[in-house]
Design a protein around this motif. Structure first.
Motif, short mmCIF file in Angstrom:
data_model
loop_
_atom_site.label_atom_id
_atom_site.label_comp_id
_atom_site.label_asym_id
_atom_site.label_seq_id
_atom_site.Cartn_x
_atom_site.Cartn_y
_atom_site.Cartn_z
N ASP A 188 0.83 -1.21 0.00
CA ASP A 188 0.00 0.00 0.00
C ASP A 188 0.86 1.26 0.00
OD1 ASP A 188 -2.23 -1.63 0.04
OD2 ASP A 188 -2.55 -1.45 2.20
N LYS A 244 -6.28 4.02 -6.85
CA LYS A 244 -7.56 3.42 -6.49
C LYS A 244 -8.10 2.56 -7.63
CE LYS A 244 -12.22 4.47 -4.84
NZ LYS A 244 -13.18 5.55 -4.49
N ARG A 303 -8.19 -3.94 6.84
CA ARG A 303 -8.37 -2.74 6.03
C ARG A 303 -9.25 -2.97 4.80
NH1 ARG A 303 -6.27 1.85 7.30
NH2 ARG A 303 -4.68 1.97 8.95
N GLU A 358 -11.21 1.84 7.50
CA GLU A 358 -10.33 2.87 6.94
C GLU A 358 -9.94 3.86 8.03
OE1 GLU A 358 -12.48 4.79 3.83
OE2 GLU A 358 -14.14 5.42 5.11
N LYS A 401 -15.79 1.25 6.38
CA LYS A 401 -15.96 1.81 5.05
C LYS A 401 -17.43 1.80 4.65
CE LYS A 401 -11.48 0.36 3.11
NZ LYS A 401 -10.83 -0.47 2.07
#
Length: 452
Positions: free
Chosen positions: A115, A130, A164, A168, A177
């Motif tokens: 990430d 994204k 995750r 978030e 999320k």
């Protein structure tokens, strides 16, 4: 040779010891069969799979033995089985490690590292990052994969996921999320469509539960951080509630909640410190869900299992991962006899599940022990559905294998510096039917199911 002799001596000593204990002989006798009824009368109606004694049963009281496979490297990645990397390793002079024209060594990479590599890649905008991450998720797992798994003969998939995927924010301020269940729901919808059970496996948590690559971070702070523990308790509670209130149509497809993968803490062994945390997670789930089986893991021995009666745990499945890293120096017979002997000292009346394992290229072991486990009502799931190799060779780690060829211009992506076009091309080709082929593991598994 000295090491092997010591192991055999230990096994022999334990065998002699248990041979003098009433009932102990079954631990090393290949002819012994655990007596689990094929049909029972349930104590109460249930909407999910449930446990009784050493068995797992459906809503009609019929015995279920889960023969499964893991779907690793999708929701939480590991460099060794992925097309992704954070760069190759180099020696002190900056030279690559190349063998037979192939870069054969890459930096160890956690999901956290991957990430960060995307975030710092100067060739990508935030919107492109994204887009590419979503493209990977949409390509690596498609409907065809569930059909592949079903056609081989499996009846279950264990799905590793990362905290995750659903949460978030920074670790001190995590929130759910908006589309938290997008991928879990997709996966379960397809499992249901293809008549497959699914075990939801929380493979990585805030702070890290073992400090190893596959947990998403090299940190190992989870078991000593009350805030992280509360986050995970609430996360499992929210997952349970989602499949009670929002998607009850998928509830039966969930065979079990696997609350924490390989929970070793900094000592690399499961023990009393971890049991306290398991109990908190168990209570969080049971506060809203009395039905689903809860899978509790021990690493790396049966000694790491708590007494479920003393803990007050009901409807639980005990999970062990078995990897004979010394194969072929230590035979599988010696390895499993030793493991089975240790089981005598914590042999609780709950079902056993071998959640991860491989027999590498030992074909006879695949046949022997898969049949032994199934015949003794021990559920199992091999690691893993698909993997990537650095060159042109096969790997028994994956049912499907993507073989990278340096001379064809294919190599592991360095996600800290690769271009948008390179990443996009590779991710579009992560669809199994485009670049993956079956290998030896596919042969071993089809042979097993065809001969059952």
């Amino acid at each position: 040779m000295k090491t092997r002799n010591k192991i055999i001596i230990i096994v022999g000593s334990v065998t002699l010891l248990l041979g003098g204990v009433s009932g102990g002989h079954y631990l090393y006798s290949e002819n012994y069969k655990i007596n689990v009824p094929d049909k029972i009368t349930l104590d109460k109606p249930t909407k999910t799979l449930t446990t009784k004694g050493r068995g797992i049963y459906d809503t009609d009281g019929n015995k279920v033995v889960l023969n499964g496979i893991n779907y690793g490297n999708w929701l939480i990645q590991e460099e060794w089985m992925s097309v992704n990397s954070i760069g190759p390793t180099r020696d002190e002079q900056g030279n690559l490690s190349i063998k037979d024209g192939v870069v054969n060594s890459y930096l160890e990479m956690t999901q956290e590292d991957l990430d960060l590599a995307f975030e710092n890649n100067p060739n990508l905008t935030k919107d492109q990052v994204k887009e590419l991450q979503e493209l990977y998720l949409d390509s690596y797992c498609t409907e065809e994969d569930f059909k592949n798994i079903k056609d081989v003969g499996f009846n279950m998939i264990r799905l590793p996921f990362y905290y995750r995927n659903l949460l978030e924010g920074d670790n001190d301020n995590l929130t759910m999320k908006e589309d938290a269940f997008k991928y879990l729901d997709f996966f379960l919808e397809n499992c249901k469509k293809y008549d497959l059970f699914c075990i939801l496996d929380l493979h990585g948590v805030p702070g890290g539960q073992n400090g190893l690559e596959h947990s998403g971070t090299f940190d190992c702070e989870f078991f000593t951080n009350d805030k992280y523990i509360d986050v995970v308790c609430n996360l499992w509670k929210d997952i349970a509630l989602h499949y009670i209130n929002d998607r009850p149509d998928l509830s039966y497809t969930i065979a079990a909640f696997d609350i924490l993968n390989e929970p070793t803490g900094s000592n690399h062994r499961t023990g009393k410190e971890e049991w306290v945390v398991f109990d908190k997670i168990y209570d969080a789930i049971r506060s809203v869900d009395q039905d689903h089986i809860i899978s509790i893991e021990s690493c790396w021995s049966y000694y790491g299992f708590a007494n479920p009666k003393k803990m007050g745990w009901e409807n639980v499945l005990y999970q062990l991962h078995l990897y004979n890293w010394d194969d072929p120096k230590v035979s599988y017979n010696a390895f499993f006899y030793y493991k089975n002997a240790s089981r005598y000292f914590s042999d609780y009346n709950v079902p056993l599940y071998i959640g991860e394992f491989t027999f590498f290229n030992t074909e006879k072991a695949w046949e022997k022990y898969l049949n032994y486990w199934t015949d003794n009502s021990i559920s199992w799931s091999v690691w893993s559905y698909k993997v990537c190799t650095n060159g042109w060779w096969d790997s028994t780690w994956g049912l499907y294998v993507r073989r990278l060829h340096l001379y064809d211009g294919n190599y592991k992506l360095d996600c800290s510096s690769a271009t948008y076009e390179d990443i996009k091309w590779n991710y579009e080709n992560e669809v199994t039917s485009k670049t993956y082929e079956t290998g030896d593991l596919y042969k071993y598994m089809t042979n097993y199911f065809n001969n059952r």
